[in-house]
Design an enzyme around this catalytic site. Structure first.
Site, PDB file in Angstrom:
ATOM      1  N   SER A  27       0.893  12.184  -9.635  1.00  0.00           N
ATOM      2  CA  SER A  27       0.664  10.811 -10.086  1.00  0.00           C
ATOM      3  C   SER A  27      -0.717  10.704 -10.703  1.00  0.00           C
ATOM      4  O   SER A  27      -1.607  11.533 -10.435  1.00  0.00           O
ATOM      5  CB  SER A  27       0.759   9.861  -8.884  1.00  0.00           C
ATOM      6  OG  SER A  27       0.256   8.577  -9.182  1.00  0.00           O
ATOM      7  N   TYR A  39      -1.454   7.727   0.128  1.00  0.00           N
ATOM      8  CA  TYR A  39      -0.562   8.186  -0.946  1.00  0.00           C
ATOM      9  C   TYR A  39      -1.335   8.978  -1.999  1.00  0.00           C
ATOM     10  O   TYR A  39      -0.911  10.051  -2.438  1.00  0.00           O
ATOM     11  CB  TYR A  39       0.122   6.980  -1.591  1.00  0.00           C
ATOM     12  CG  TYR A  39       0.979   7.305  -2.794  1.00  0.00           C
ATOM     13  CD1 TYR A  39       2.274   7.796  -2.650  1.00  0.00           C
ATOM     14  CD2 TYR A  39       0.505   7.095  -4.090  1.00  0.00           C
ATOM     15  CE1 TYR A  39       3.068   8.082  -3.748  1.00  0.00           C
ATOM     16  CE2 TYR A  39       1.282   7.377  -5.195  1.00  0.00           C
ATOM     17  CZ  TYR A  39       2.564   7.867  -5.023  1.00  0.00           C
ATOM     18  OH  TYR A  39       3.343   8.151  -6.113  1.00  0.00           O
TER      19      TYR A  39
END
Length: 330
Positions: free
Chosen positions: A222, A235
């Site tokens: 990401s 995360y």
């Protein structure tokens, strides 16, 4: 032509060259006439733009209940046989980028097994139906990736059901937004780590003895790995670790002929966002800060997963392919 009416060797060769050239031009013209012109599309307004509607679902969420419903390429992706005969296992294949990859892989000629959390069954059934509509094997394997024994079983079932395995896409992820580190319990932290980091470790380890040269492993990282936001403390760490294991494994497995790469999305419209991955305020303007001014759709990343799996990308190893609408890195 010689005086006796026979063709010289030079004339014969020259004639063949003209004929081949003419045939080539004819073939090219024919191919061009078959392919319909593709109009340019402005990426700024190709998909819905914020503000998005306020909405919330219990984790892990369903794409089928989102508004607007995400585009995974269900009606738009067109294959060309780039993955004919390949056998893929995709975690998180029921929705988001995993679903987009599953649809694209099937339309490129691959058989596909998808893993998903049991409560995501409605989305998974749709994906399996789309795979089978392409006359490919579509294998559904629900289960919790936090369990090492299940991850081992997942690989075994995929190999048995598909008749082998040569593409692994570790896409499943847990993302929960917390304003402060003080709001994250050890249990929640452990859940994120096991889903995003332990599971790929267990799956790759179980699959590796079965992977032949030419196989590929693709991780979903990401933009959070490079430019983390304060509300995704746990995360973001896992996505940085994903980027790192991609680069490490690429060096380890490259000599064996197994390529390892990653995809780094920016703000993509998936159930992660509506099931606790973003606050309602952030969700409303999701993707607005990108130069394109909107969230991306899973369908817009499908071709990246195909490219990294295809044999014509054989020199791509240890690479992170970004797709973030102009924001983030790389």
């Amino acid at each position: 032509m010689s005086n006796d009416g026979n063709f010289t060797r030079r004339e014969i060769v020259g004639g063949i060259g003209v004929a081949v050239t003419a045939a080539s031009f004819g073939s090219t013209a024919s191919a061009q006439s078959v392919a319909a012109p593709q109009p340019l599309q402005n990426p700024v307004d190709k998909y819905p733009r914020p503000p998005y509607k306020s909405q919330s679902q219990p984790w892990p969420g369903l794409a089928g209940k989102m508004d607007p419903r995400p585009d995974h390429g269900e009606t738009s992706y067109r294959g060309s046989g780039r993955l004919a005969g390949r056998k893929a296992l995709i975690t998180g294949g029921d929705s988001g980028m995993g679903r987009a990859a599953a649809i694209a892989y099937a339309r490129e000629g691959a058989d596909v097994a998808i893993n998903y959390f049991p409560t995501e069954e409605p989305d998974a059934r749709e994906v399996i139906a789309l795979i089978k509509a392409e006359d490919r094997i579509g294998l559904a394997i629900p289960g919790d990736l936090r369990d090492e024994a299940f991850c081992q079983q997942l690989v075994a079932q995929a190999i048995s059901g598909l008749g082998g395995l040569d593409i692994i896409v570790s896409n499943a992820g847990r993302q929960q937004s917390h304003a402060s580190i003080l709001d994250i319990s050890t249990e929640q932290f452990d859940w994120t780590m096991k889903t995003n980091i332990y599971a790929p470790f267990w799956i790759i380890k179980a699959a590796l003895p079965h992977l032949q040269p030419g196989s590929v492993i693709i991780g979903t990282t990401s933009e959070q790995a490079y430019d983390p936001t304060p509300d995704l403390y746990d995360y973001a760490q896992t996505k940085a670790a994903t980027m790192n294991y991609v680069k490490s494994l690429a060096k380890q497995l490259g000599p064996k002929g197994i390529r390892v790469n990653g995809v780094a999305p920016g703000p993509i419209w998936t159930p992660l966002q509506v099931s606790g991955g973003a606050s309602q305020e952030k969700l409303k303007n999701f993707g607005a800060i990108t130069p394109l001014g909107r969230a991306g759709q899973p369908a817009e990343l499908a071709s990246i997963y195909v490219q990294l799996a295809a044999s014509d990308a054989s020199y791509a190893n240890g690479q992170i392919y970004g797709s973030s609408g102009g924001a983030g890195q790389p």
